[in-house]
Write an enzyme that holds these catalytic residues in place. Structure first.
Site, mmCIF file in Angstrom:
data_model
loop_
_atom_site.group_PDB
_atom_site.id
_atom_site.type_symbol
_atom_site.label_atom_id
_atom_site.label_comp_id
_atom_site.label_asym_id
_atom_site.label_seq_id
_atom_site.Cartn_x
_atom_site.Cartn_y
_atom_site.Cartn_z
ATOM 1 N N CYS A 2 0.870 -1.173 0.000
ATOM 2 C CA CYS A 2 0.000 0.000 0.000
ATOM 3 C C CYS A 2 0.904 1.219 0.000
ATOM 4 C CB CYS A 2 -0.868 0.016 1.244
ATOM 5 S SG CYS A 2 -1.751 -1.516 1.510
ATOM 6 N N ARG A 27 1.387 1.308 -5.960
ATOM 7 C CA ARG A 27 1.519 0.351 -4.844
ATOM 8 C C ARG A 27 0.183 -0.306 -4.509
ATOM 9 N NH1 ARG A 27 6.358 1.464 -2.217
ATOM 10 N NH2 ARG A 27 5.693 0.460 -0.327
ATOM 11 N N TRP A 74 -3.755 -1.854 -1.253
ATOM 12 C CA TRP A 74 -3.786 -3.131 -1.955
ATOM 13 C C TRP A 74 -4.212 -4.147 -0.908
ATOM 14 C CZ3 TRP A 74 -2.574 -4.793 -6.990
ATOM 15 C CH2 TRP A 74 -2.611 -6.174 -7.164
ATOM 16 N N ASN A 98 0.928 0.123 5.892
ATOM 17 C CA ASN A 98 1.359 -0.753 4.808
ATOM 18 C C ASN A 98 2.081 -1.922 5.453
ATOM 19 O OD1 ASN A 98 2.283 -1.921 2.422
ATOM 20 N ND2 ASN A 98 4.157 -0.699 2.431
ATOM 21 N N GLY A 99 1.707 -3.161 5.128
ATOM 22 C CA GLY A 99 2.391 -4.328 5.687
ATOM 23 C C GLY A 99 1.385 -5.360 6.172
ATOM 24 N N GLU A 478 21.419 -20.344 -8.783
ATOM 25 C CA GLU A 478 21.077 -18.914 -8.861
ATOM 26 C C GLU A 478 22.167 -18.079 -8.191
ATOM 27 O OE1 GLU A 478 19.534 -16.732 -10.240
ATOM 28 O OE2 GLU A 478 19.429 -15.032 -8.845
ATOM 29 N N LYS A 482 24.361 -15.094 -10.015
ATOM 30 C CA LYS A 482 24.524 -13.737 -9.471
ATOM 31 C C LYS A 482 25.997 -13.351 -9.424
ATOM 32 C CE LYS A 482 21.254 -12.129 -9.693
ATOM 33 N NZ LYS A 482 20.428 -13.073 -10.368
ATOM 34 N N GLU A 485 27.491 -12.842 -12.963
ATOM 35 C CA GLU A 485 27.003 -11.628 -13.625
ATOM 36 C C GLU A 485 27.673 -10.376 -13.077
ATOM 37 O OE1 GLU A 485 22.654 -12.408 -12.888
ATOM 38 O OE2 GLU A 485 22.548 -11.805 -14.988
ATOM 39 N N HIS A 501 31.084 -36.705 -7.634
ATOM 40 C CA HIS A 501 31.140 -37.396 -8.934
ATOM 41 C C HIS A 501 31.866 -36.559 -9.976
ATOM 42 C CE1 HIS A 501 28.423 -40.439 -7.403
ATOM 43 N NE2 HIS A 501 27.648 -39.481 -6.949
ATOM 44 N N LYS A 600 18.825 -6.018 -19.516
ATOM 45 C CA LYS A 600 17.774 -6.300 -18.541
ATOM 46 C C LYS A 600 16.704 -7.204 -19.155
ATOM 47 C CE LYS A 600 15.693 -6.211 -14.672
ATOM 48 N NZ LYS A 600 16.280 -7.038 -13.585
#
Ligand code: AGP
Length: 605
Positions: A2, A27, A74, A98-99, A478, A482, A485, A501, A600
């Protein structure tokens, strides 16, 4: 997610509250409301639906107070109707939030037992009652506020008005952003610099656990322990306020820190925190398919692999995951009743889009888990399952990744319930676990200092290995991506059990090995793999929780992650991996937000 705003102004504040909320509509916009205080009395105007509905209410019933708060919602707790619209009021207290207050149910029961009654279904109303209770016990507004904050578990950004306090707005933040805007004889608090940009370019950023009291002349900031603190005032250019880095050196750092907000916002599109239910957007029936075919690239592919582990183990629904660039060229044998699921931050990745179109041409139903809701993918699929990570500027995907994992985990719970693999009680337990993820992500960021101390060790390496078992295996890949990159260091992610192995031949004193090992059912086996590395003089960085750390060998350098349910370990353990890559990039003086050769959104095959 929110948007909230608070203004201590020198003129009628309602028009400026609306102006600020218009900048915060990204938001959420299920409902909106404002409240102002004048000669000690608080007046409130609210409307469900978009902001223009509130503007119509204000035209009919204007507010003239010069101090006020506003909110664009929201919906998380409670339907997006007028009753649940913010500001919420209890006694002398009116506030916006908000939260997610995770312990609101027990607090609400405590307050009801004391004879208090509630108007709404929201968690937010509980906060208003707690502050009001403190006031009725004779506490000052600030002490009542602080005593309330100490009772709350979960994530919040708050703005509070108190009946009778004409020159005061209080605010606080935990896991959700809140800034202070410094005007001339006026003060502001808002969800981000964009919210206060129309009024001032002098902004200070509240830190985790801070709370603040603003009046016409000052902002008194206190840390979580109640100590008076100073937060530096920065000059933010209004144009940059649109996508500004705030206190952060790079967008990657900011977006790592944005993850509690991004995940909470994404989860609110899948979870009902009141009923503790998981419901896919569009009410998709998981009994209508026999398998999922996930198609994605890069980081999104690793999110998909984590999704496979969670969906198959919870829902018993077969899931195939493939890199989109390979899938359609290998002549896949498509099973009937297969749902094609694209995962993409940009919604424009050519490989993924092409694979998706190929599936559509074969008659498969298609969905996209996508962060750009107007993108090509979002427009071409039969059903969009959104992530709400907000704009991701850094070329390296961080908050979009954890938002994807949030969506996939919520979908796994929904599929398990639909397919009869879990009952209502287990669904409620799993939803509660997932609702705690934003707070735990915020706690995981606290490992930043330890991670920074290891950056040079990794930054000087030629090769780095990342190891994990179960869902920690795709997370290891992942983490390796990171690092590659951002630092151009070669890194590989491996299943920990696979290391013996072959890759074990790589182990020597020059090759750091990052081992992901929450204290779960895989822990002992992963510790055996870790010992194999140490026996060959490998240098180990162990990412684990408190319980795991107690069994860590002395030779391992430990990064602590918060203890958490295995369901959300891929979310929580992603943060130290992202921080490690970031700190190594900073150590090497890399172009963190725009590394060489990358884009991107890769819109070519
Ligand atoms: C993520 O750090 C990378 N920049 C890259 O692997 C990215 O995840 C991939 O190109 C897919 O992008 P998408 O999510 O926008 O489809």
């Amino acid at each position: 997610m929110c948007g909230i705003i608070g203004i201590v102004g020198l003129e009628p504040v309602a028009p400026r509250l609306i102006d600020s909320l218009k900048r915060l509509e990204y938001r959420g916009y299920d409902s909106a409301g404002v409240a102002t205080i004048e000669v000690g009395r608080v007046d409130r105007r609210r409307a469900s639906g978009k902001l223009r509905c509130l503007e119509e209410v204000l035209l009919a019933e204007p507010l003239t107070g010069q101090v006020g708060i506003g909110h664009t919602r929201w919906a998380t707790h409670g339907a997006p109707n007028l009753r649940n619209a913010h500001p919420q009021t209890a006694g002398r207290v009116t506030l916006v939030h908000n939260g997610i207050i995770e312990n609101f149910a027990e607090l609400k029961a405590e307050l009801i037992a004391e004879g208090r009654s509630f108007e709404s279904d929201t968690d937010t109303e509980v906060v208003a009652h707690l502050i009001d209770r403190g006031l009725t016990h004779g506490l000052t507004p600030l002490n009542a506020f602080r005593q309330t904050l100490d009772r709350l578990s979960g994530a919040y950004a708050l703005a509070v008005l108190i009946e009778g306090e004409n020159d005061l707005v209080m605010g606080a933040r935990r896991a959700m952003p809140l800034v202070v805007g410094h005007g001339d004889g006026e003060m502001f608090i808002g969800s981000d610099a964009l919210a206060v940009a129309p009024f001032t370019n002098r902004v200070s950023y509240l830190e985790e656990g801070d709370y603040v009291a603003i009046d016409h002349n000052a902002a008194r900031v206190f840390d979580a322990e109640g100590n008076s603190v100073e937060r530096p005032v920065r000059i933010v250019s209004v144009s940059a306020a649109m996508v500004e880095k705030g206190n952060y050196r790079h967008f990657m750092e900011k977006e790592i820190h944005d993850q509690p907000d991004a995940c909470q916002h994404t989860l609110s599109a899948y979870l009902d925190p009141i009923a503790r239910r998981a419901t896919p957007p569009g009410d998709f029936d998981f009994n209508s398919v026999d398998r999922l075919q996930i198609l994605a690239c890069g980081t999104a592919f690793y999110a998909g692999m984590i999704g496979k582990y969670v969906i198959e183990s919870l829902a018993g629904l077969p899931v195939d995951v493939e890199v989109a660039s390979e899938f359609r060229y290998r002549g896949p044998a498509l099973a009937p009743r297969t749902l094609a699921v694209a995962i993409s931050q940009s919604g424009e990745t050519a490989d993924t889009l092409a694979a998706l179109r190929w599936c559509k041409s074969k008659g498969l139903k298609t969905v996209a888990i996508v962060n750009a809701h107007e993108s090509t993918m979002a427009r071409e699929v039969d059903l969009m399952w959104p992530t709400h990570a907000g704009q991701e500027i850094c070329v390296l995907s961080t908050k979009a990744f954890t938002a994807q994992v949030c969506a996939l985990t919520a979908l796994a719970i929904a599929a398990a319930r639909t397919r009869g693999r879990i009952d209502e009680v287990e669904e409620q337990r799993l939803v509660q676990v997932l609702l705690e993820a934003p707070r735990l992500l915020s706690e995981a960021i606290a490992s930043e200092d330890v991670v920074r101390s290891l950056a040079s060790m990794v930054g000087r390496a030629r090769d780095v290995l990342y190891l994990g078992r179960g869902a920690m295996f795709p997370l290891a890949m992942e983490g390796a991506l990171k690092l590659k990159e951002v630092s151009y260091i070669h890194a590989e992610g491996y299943a920990a059990g696979e290391m013996k192995h072959g890759p074990i031949a790589l182990i020597d004193q020059e090759t750091p090995v990052v081992v992901l090992a929450p204290s779960d059912s895989f822990f002992d086996k992963t510790m055996s793999n870790l010992s194999e590395v140490i026996a060959r003089e490998g240098r180990v960085i162990l990412i684990t929780d408190e319980a795991g750390a107690r069994h860590a060998p002395a030779e391992a350098r430990v990064i602590l992650a918060p203890a958490c349910d295995p369901l959300i370990a891929p979310l929580v353990f992603a943060v130290p991996l992202q921080l490690l890559a970031y700190q190594v990039g900073v150590f090497k003086g890399a172009d963190v937000d725009q590394p060489r050769n990358l884009a991107k959104s890769v819109t070519v095959e």
